[in-house]
Write a protein that holds these residues in place. Structure first.
Motif, PDB file in Angstrom:
ATOM      1  N   ARG A 164       0.858  -1.106   0.086  1.00  0.00           N
ATOM      2  CA  ARG A 164      -0.091  -0.042  -0.188  1.00  0.00           C
ATOM      3  C   ARG A 164       0.894   1.141  -0.051  1.00  0.00           C
ATOM      4  O   ARG A 164       0.694   2.152  -0.703  1.00  0.00           O
ATOM      5  N   ALA A 174       1.955   1.847  -3.474  1.00  0.00           N
ATOM      6  CA  ALA A 174       0.848   2.200  -4.158  1.00  0.00           C
ATOM      7  C   ALA A 174       0.553   3.543  -3.990  1.00  0.00           C
ATOM      8  O   ALA A 174       0.253   4.156  -5.126  1.00  0.00           O
ATOM      9  N   MET A 218      -6.835  -0.154  -9.184  1.00  0.00           N
ATOM     10  CA  MET A 218      -5.913  -0.388  -8.360  1.00  0.00           C
ATOM     11  C   MET A 218      -5.875  -1.604  -7.622  1.00  0.00           C
ATOM     12  O   MET A 218      -6.956  -1.878  -6.900  1.00  0.00           O
ATOM     13  N   ASN A 219      -5.015  -2.659  -7.507  1.00  0.00           N
ATOM     14  CA  ASN A 219      -5.021  -3.594  -6.548  1.00  0.00           C
ATOM     15  C   ASN A 219      -4.060  -3.337  -5.327  1.00  0.00           C
ATOM     16  O   ASN A 219      -2.693  -3.640  -5.343  1.00  0.00           O
ATOM     17  N   GLU A 220      -4.644  -3.130  -4.213  1.00  0.00           N
ATOM     18  CA  GLU A 220      -4.002  -2.260  -3.035  1.00  0.00           C
ATOM     19  C   GLU A 220      -3.233  -3.484  -2.510  1.00  0.00           C
ATOM     20  O   GLU A 220      -2.041  -3.500  -1.779  1.00  0.00           O
ATOM     21  N   LYS A 221      -3.751  -4.671  -2.407  1.00  0.00           N
ATOM     22  CA  LYS A 221      -2.816  -5.680  -1.737  1.00  0.00           C
ATOM     23  C   LYS A 221      -1.632  -6.256  -2.394  1.00  0.00           C
ATOM     24  O   LYS A 221      -0.561  -6.330  -1.920  1.00  0.00           O
ATOM     25  N   GLY A 277      -0.274  -3.732  -4.743  1.00  0.00           N
ATOM     26  CA  GLY A 277       0.525  -2.494  -4.973  1.00  0.00           C
ATOM     27  C   GLY A 277       0.434  -2.393  -6.398  1.00  0.00           C
ATOM     28  O   GLY A 277       1.619  -2.006  -6.985  1.00  0.00           O
ATOM     29  N   TYR A 282      -1.161  -1.207 -10.343  1.00  0.00           N
ATOM     30  CA  TYR A 282      -1.894  -0.479 -10.930  1.00  0.00           C
ATOM     31  C   TYR A 282      -2.129  -0.955 -12.253  1.00  0.00           C
ATOM     32  O   TYR A 282      -1.281  -0.977 -13.191  1.00  0.00           O
TER      33      TYR A 282
END
Length: 301
Positions: A11, A14, A32-35, A37, A39
């Motif tokens: 994160r 990200a 965004m895939n926050e897990k 990090g 995009y």
């Protein structure tokens, strides 16, 4: 706890990734895939109808182009897969290489597809502006090709050259001189094969075990084709691709032929049209750029 820490790190990365700038430069709204990090921008190739085994394929079933960005200590990394038709492959490949991206694979995903669909994998590291800008230029190249003609071309462009003659009559002597070795001749065609030593499972492998670069010539001296395969290390792949593309040699596949070999060998296949000596010089240029003459088996005079 370890999982929580990794998610927190992802994160943090990200948060530093300029996703707005990626959207702006690529022209697409990403997700965004926050897990992880990461995009990712995606778009379907829905501008050309693709039929696979008699079935019209929805883009959702595997006709999606994408580019994924993640933060690194020195900027960002991009990886992606680009859906291309045959007449788009080499312009897109050139655009990628000319703008600092690496092309790591080129292959098909389907059988009995009409028109034929190819997939080009890319990778790059640098600033977000550099990477996203390069991706945009690559995408713009394909748009420029499809814009005036929604139907992919059925052959390579060969300005100023008619069809190949039915009878082959390549003169071997000048090509032997260019390559510094005696080619194999058959029916007016000439083929050169250069081995490259490697090891697999502790066993030495070389030319006749499949670790080789080859070039075969057909047609006439003034109206010839060359096709073949380059065996290169990972570090040699990009410069050799650039060398052949500069000389208008078309790249038609990039992949591996083996597993567990040392060093790892990548193979790419190519096709070119022109005067036989010009084609031979173009192939030789790739050999020299990759240092393949030096690494190859002894050349037989």
């Amino acid at each position: 706890m370890a999982s929580i820490s990794l998610i927190a790190i992802a994160r943090s990365f990200a948060a530093d990734l300029d996703t707005g700038r990626i959207d702006e430069l690529t022209g697409f709204k990403g997700k965004m895939n926050e897990k992880e990090g990461v995009y990712k921008v995606t778009f379907p190739r829905d501008d050309v109808k693709v039929v696979v085994d008699g079935w019209t394929m929805p883009p959702f079933m595997g006709l999606g182009t994408w580019a994924a960005f993640t933060e690194t200590k020195t900027g960002a990394m991009v990886m992606g897969d680009t859906v291309l038709f045959e007449d788009e492959v080499n312009p897109a490949l050139s655009a990628a290489l000319d703008n600092g991206l690496s092309v790591t694979a080129l292959h098909n995903h389907f059988f009995f597809d009409q028109p034929k669909v190819y997939f080009m994998h890319i990778e790059g590291e640098g600033s977000v502006d550099k990477l996203a800008g390069a991706v945009k230029k690559m995408y713009d190249t394909t748009k420029a090709i499809r814009g005036p003609n929604a139907k992919p071309a059925a052959s390579f462009p060969t300005p100023g050259r008619g069809p190949l003659p039915e009878k082959n009559s390549i003169t071997a002597g000048p090509l032997n001189e260019i390559f510094g070795m005696q080619g194999e001749s058959k029916g007016g065609m000439v083929k050169f094969t250069i081995g490259r030593p490697a090891n697999m499972h502790g066993v030495k492998i070389d030319k006749d075990m499949g670790v080789n670069t080859w070039a075969a010539f057909a047609g006439t001296d003034d109206n010839a084709i060359v096709d073949g395969d380059f065996a290169v290390t990972e570090d040699e792949l990009q410069p050799v691709l650039k060398s052949l593309l500069k000389e208008k040699i078309n790249i038609v596949a990039i992949h591996q032929h083996m597993t567990h070999e040392e060093p790892r060998i990548m193979f790419f296949h190519y096709w070119g049209r022109g005067a036989a000596k010009d084609l031979a010089q173009a192939v030789k240029g790739g050999l020299l750029v990759g240092g393949l003459f030096k690494a190859s088996s002894p050349i037989q005079k």
